[in-house]
Design a protein around this motif. Structure first.
Motif, PDB file in Angstrom:
ATOM      1  N   VAL A  62       0.831  -1.209   0.000  1.00  0.00           N
ATOM      2  CA  VAL A  62       0.000   0.000   0.000  1.00  0.00           C
ATOM      3  C   VAL A  62       0.862   1.254   0.000  1.00  0.00           C
ATOM      4  N   GLY A  63       2.086   1.113  -0.465  1.00  0.00           N
ATOM      5  CA  GLY A  63       2.967   2.261  -0.618  1.00  0.00           C
ATOM      6  C   GLY A  63       3.616   2.753   0.649  1.00  0.00           C
ATOM      7  N   VAL A  64       3.587   1.939   1.716  1.00  0.00           N
ATOM      8  CA  VAL A  64       4.232   2.318   2.976  1.00  0.00           C
ATOM      9  C   VAL A  64       5.581   1.618   3.046  1.00  0.00           C
ATOM     10  N   ASN A  65       6.623   2.364   2.804  1.00  0.00           N
ATOM     11  CA  ASN A  65       7.963   1.785   2.779  1.00  0.00           C
ATOM     12  C   ASN A  65       8.622   1.918   4.148  1.00  0.00           C
ATOM     13  N   LEU A  66       8.327   0.949   5.000  1.00  0.00           N
ATOM     14  CA  LEU A  66       8.889   0.916   6.348  1.00  0.00           C
ATOM     15  C   LEU A  66       9.948  -0.171   6.432  1.00  0.00           C
ATOM     16  N   THR A  67      10.946   0.075   7.255  1.00  0.00           N
ATOM     17  CA  THR A  67      11.916  -0.973   7.555  1.00  0.00           C
ATOM     18  C   THR A  67      11.443  -1.695   8.811  1.00  0.00           C
ATOM     19  N   ILE A  68      10.941  -2.912   8.611  1.00  0.00           N
ATOM     20  CA  ILE A  68      10.472  -3.722   9.742  1.00  0.00           C
ATOM     21  C   ILE A  68      11.602  -4.685  10.098  1.00  0.00           C
ATOM     22  N   ASN A  69      12.302  -4.403  11.192  1.00  0.00           N
ATOM     23  CA  ASN A  69      13.450  -5.237  11.546  1.00  0.00           C
ATOM     24  C   ASN A  69      13.054  -6.305  12.564  1.00  0.00           C
ATOM     25  N   PRO A  70      13.913  -7.297  12.793  1.00  0.00           N
ATOM     26  CA  PRO A  70      13.578  -8.398  13.719  1.00  0.00           C
ATOM     27  C   PRO A  70      13.320  -7.958  15.160  1.00  0.00           C
ATOM     28  N   LEU A  71      13.674  -6.711  15.510  1.00  0.00           N
ATOM     29  CA  LEU A  71      13.450  -6.232  16.873  1.00  0.00           C
ATOM     30  C   LEU A  71      12.124  -5.493  17.041  1.00  0.00           C
ATOM     31  N   CYS A  72      11.259  -5.532  16.016  1.00  0.00           N
ATOM     32  CA  CYS A  72      10.045  -4.711  16.046  1.00  0.00           C
ATOM     33  C   CYS A  72       9.091  -5.099  17.179  1.00  0.00           C
ATOM     34  N   ASN A  73       9.155  -6.327  17.687  1.00  0.00           N
ATOM     35  CA  ASN A  73       8.310  -6.754  18.817  1.00  0.00           C
ATOM     36  C   ASN A  73       9.128  -7.046  20.073  1.00  0.00           C
ATOM     37  N   TYR A  74      10.396  -6.650  20.091  1.00  0.00           N
ATOM     38  CA  TYR A  74      11.302  -7.146  21.133  1.00  0.00           C
ATOM     39  C   TYR A  74      10.933  -6.695  22.552  1.00  0.00           C
ATOM     40  N   TYR A  75      10.569  -5.438  22.744  1.00  0.00           N
ATOM     41  CA  TYR A  75      10.243  -4.956  24.086  1.00  0.00           C
ATOM     42  C   TYR A  75       9.101  -5.775  24.683  1.00  0.00           C
ATOM     43  N   PHE A  76       8.079  -6.001  23.863  1.00  0.00           N
ATOM     44  CA  PHE A  76       6.935  -6.789  24.322  1.00  0.00           C
ATOM     45  C   PHE A  76       7.363  -8.230  24.618  1.00  0.00           C
ATOM     46  N   MET A  77       8.169  -8.816  23.740  1.00  0.00           N
ATOM     47  CA  MET A  77       8.584 -10.208  23.910  1.00  0.00           C
ATOM     48  C   MET A  77       9.426 -10.400  25.167  1.00  0.00           C
ATOM     49  N   ALA A  78      10.296  -9.443  25.461  1.00  0.00           N
ATOM     50  CA  ALA A  78      11.124  -9.539  26.669  1.00  0.00           C
ATOM     51  C   ALA A  78      10.246  -9.484  27.921  1.00  0.00           C
ATOM     52  N   ALA A  79       9.264  -8.576  27.916  1.00  0.00           N
ATOM     53  CA  ALA A  79       8.352  -8.480  29.058  1.00  0.00           C
ATOM     54  C   ALA A  79       7.491  -9.738  29.160  1.00  0.00           C
ATOM     55  N   ALA A  80       7.074 -10.271  27.991  1.00  0.00           N
ATOM     56  CA  ALA A  80       6.239 -11.472  27.975  1.00  0.00           C
ATOM     57  C   ALA A  80       6.983 -12.674  28.553  1.00  0.00           C
ATOM     58  N   THR A  81       8.297 -12.700  28.409  1.00  0.00           N
ATOM     59  CA  THR A  81       9.096 -13.780  28.975  1.00  0.00           C
ATOM     60  C   THR A  81       8.934 -13.839  30.488  1.00  0.00           C
ATOM     61  N   ILE A  82       8.983 -12.675  31.126  1.00  0.00           N
ATOM     62  CA  ILE A  82       8.825 -12.597  32.584  1.00  0.00           C
ATOM     63  C   ILE A  82       7.396 -12.942  32.988  1.00  0.00           C
ATOM     64  N   VAL A  83       6.424 -12.372  32.243  1.00  0.00           N
ATOM     65  CA  VAL A  83       5.011 -12.611  32.570  1.00  0.00           C
ATOM     66  C   VAL A  83       4.669 -14.091  32.457  1.00  0.00           C
ATOM     67  N   LEU A  84       5.083 -14.737  31.348  1.00  0.00           N
ATOM     68  CA  LEU A  84       4.778 -16.155  31.164  1.00  0.00           C
ATOM     69  C   LEU A  84       5.498 -17.027  32.183  1.00  0.00           C
ATOM     70  N   THR A  85       6.710 -16.650  32.546  1.00  0.00           N
ATOM     71  CA  THR A  85       7.433 -17.415  33.571  1.00  0.00           C
ATOM     72  C   THR A  85       6.642 -17.422  34.877  1.00  0.00           C
ATOM     73  N   ILE A  86       6.103 -16.278  35.244  1.00  0.00           N
ATOM     74  CA  ILE A  86       5.342 -16.173  36.498  1.00  0.00           C
ATOM     75  C   ILE A  86       4.007 -16.911  36.408  1.00  0.00           C
ATOM     76  N   THR A  87       3.223 -16.621  35.355  1.00  0.00           N
ATOM     77  CA  THR A  87       1.880 -17.212  35.256  1.00  0.00           C
ATOM     78  C   THR A  87       1.944 -18.724  35.050  1.00  0.00           C
TER      79      THR A  87
END
Length: 527
Positions: A208-233
């Motif tokens: 759709v004409g949106v030229n964004l650079t989507i790098n492998p770290l685009c979800n990293y902050y959430f994934m790092a926090a999710a690691t702690i949350v899932l470990t606890i739950t």
């Protein structure tokens, strides 16, 4: 009544399994989709299917204008000739291919030297008995960086660990499996999956004409926090629910079994070398980032929203993993000469070969979708409906999660599902000014949380074999009613785990959404 429920459950499982098994290999599947796209483009073009929308001015002084899009007929000599001539270019320029090749070489290098398993065994086997369940789950969640090998490692070491401590190994096996395979949206490390999905998302946004650079770290902050949350739950759920449901044992420690999994002196030396290699990498990395006007800073002296640092994430990760892997390999003795390094890189790349084959037909499929404008038109029409309905971003994110969970049991490949969903979901989100990275995150939540309830999961036969082995050894309490372990045994335990993972990740996403936190470096909710 119980027998009726089991019968219904069993029939449902068999239907899902048979339906999933009838699906062709993803390479063939995307080939079929490509052929269908050709004929659908012909039909919709003859029907005059299209859409007109207003495009706002992108720069100051410019005037907005109406844009009309119609479906392009791909079954013309001109388009077919272009397709045949450009297939090599379409394939080689596919974003996922370029990212995955580098990532898999580096991650494969680290994995083949034995660094990951040594690191996880070191800290897991040394964990105090009182926190062993939490340590296992934290290790298992991060083990998915090794993909399928990580899943097998997680439930195998879970069974070994619990058996060695005199506890019911079934608990360790199921907890390890659920945490690793169900926790693919959580990790402290960057994996090949992150690179693959980022490439697909970037390609879909470009439609759709949106030229964004989507790098492998685009979800990293959430994934790092999710690691702690899932470990606890998952730790709480395992100890408070699963232990009571399955039944635990206390047969005393098996020191010999634990000893057989302890690190050798070479592995200990390798980990020290890996730590030194990581420190060396960080010293050079900080030197290139910290000083004013440093190499990785942008023209304004910062890093956001765009900078050489964010554009170079993949090469940086490649160098980091290579530094760690080579250092570990030298210390452990796996790397004796410089000739061993390219051999290990090649070994890592071989793991990407099946994926590279699938990407050939999928890259052609996505090219044809973009060329035909079919999904772009549907995305625009969908965005009109959603704007009129005044649907906010959160319900849309939850809808993507729901759709993914419904598809997942019959199609276990995450990349295959995202290749199918991204061309529709990402453009629609983009037109609503929602970051494609958020669409990818919602997909990953639905995908990972229901991985463990699919009867098509490749690890199921291995888990059944392990359960039968421990049962024969008398380490798993066995009642006449329970009988031998089957898929129903696994499903009965993984379904509650799946619900807990899904609820945990959705809750975290909702909190993240309302707090307006970035889910990765430079990736917020709105574009």
């Amino acid at each position: 009544m119980a027998n009726t429920n089991v019968g219904v459950l069993g029939r449902t499982i068999r239907i899902v399994e048979k339906t999933g098994n009838k699906l062709p290999h993803p390479f063939i599947l995307f080939g079929i989709f490509s052929i269908i796209t050709l004929f659908v483009s012909f039909s919709l073009n003859k029907l005059g299917f299209g859409v007109t929308y207003f495009e706002s001015a992108k720069n100051a002084g410019e005037v907005g204008k109406n844009i009309t899009i119609v479906v392009e007929n791909l079954l013309t000599f001109k388009n077919m000739r272009t397709l045949v001539q450009d297939i090599p270019t379409i394939y080689v320029n596919f974003p996922s291919l370029k990212i995955v090749v580098l990532m898999m070489m580096a991650i494969g290098l680290v994995e083949k030297t034995g660094f990951f398993t040594a690191l996880m065994r070191k800290y897991l086997l040394n964990a105090p008995r009182s926190i062993i369940t939490g340590a296992l789950i934290f290790t298992a969640v991060n083990a998915n960086i090794m993909s399928d090998a990580g899943t097998i490692f997680a439930f195998t070491i879970g069974g070994v660990l619990f058996a060695a401590l005199g506890r019911n190994p079934k608990i360790g096996i199921i907890a390890g499996f659920a945490a690793c395979s169900g926790g693919f949206t959580a990790n402290m490390f960057v994996a090949g999956t992150d690179a693959l999905l980022a490439g697909i998302t970037e390609q879909a946004a470009a439609a759709v004409g949106v030229n964004l650079t989507i790098n492998p770290l685009c979800n990293y902050y959430f994934m790092a926090a999710a690691t702690i949350v899932l470990t606890i739950t998952l730790t709480i759920f395992t100890e408070k629910f699963v232990v009571k449901t399955v039944g635990d044992t206390d047969l005393g420690n098996n020191a010999e079994l634990l000893k057989s999994y302890k690190l050798t002196s070479k592995e200990e030396r390798g980990l020290k070398f890996a730590f030194y290699g990581f420190l060396a990498f960080m010293a050079i990395f900080l030197l290139l980032c910290y000083p004013e006007n440093a190499f990785f800073r942008n023209a304004d002296g910062g890093f956001l929203p765009k900078s050489p640092l964010l554009s170079s994430i993949v090469p940086i990760i490649f160098v980091m993993f290579s530094a760690i892997g080579i250092s570990y390999g030298v210390g452990e003795g796996k790397i004796k000469t410089t000739r061993d390094i390219p051999k290990l890189l090649q070994a890592g790349l071989t793991q990407a070969v099946p994926l590279m084959v699938t990407l050939l037909s999928s890259s052609i499929f996505i090219y044809l979708l973009n060329k035909s404008n079919i999904f772009r038109i549907f995305a625009v029409k969908g965005s009109f409906i959603l704007k009129e309905a005044n649907v906010g971003p959160l319900p849309l994110l939850l809808l993507v999660v729901l759709i993914t969970t419904l598809i997942n049991p019959m199609m276990t490949s995450g990349s295959t599902k995202w290749i199918l969903l991204a061309p529709m979901v990402v453009p629609m989100f983009t037109l609503l000014n929602i970051s494609p990275a958020y669409a990818q995150l919602a997909f990953r939540i639905g995908d990972s949380s229901t991985n463990i309830i699919s009867p098509l999961h490749s690890s199921i036969p291995v888990i059944l074999g392990l359960l039968a082995q421990y049962q024969a050894e008398g380490k798993i309490p066995n009642t006449k009613e329970e009988g031998e372990a089957g898929f129903g045994t696994i499903f009965a335990l993984t379904l509650p785990y799946s619900i807990v993972i899904l609820a945990s990740l959705i809750s975290l996403m909702v909190v993240w959404y309302f707090l307006g936190l970035p889910i990765g470096p430079g990736f917020n909710l709105n574009l």
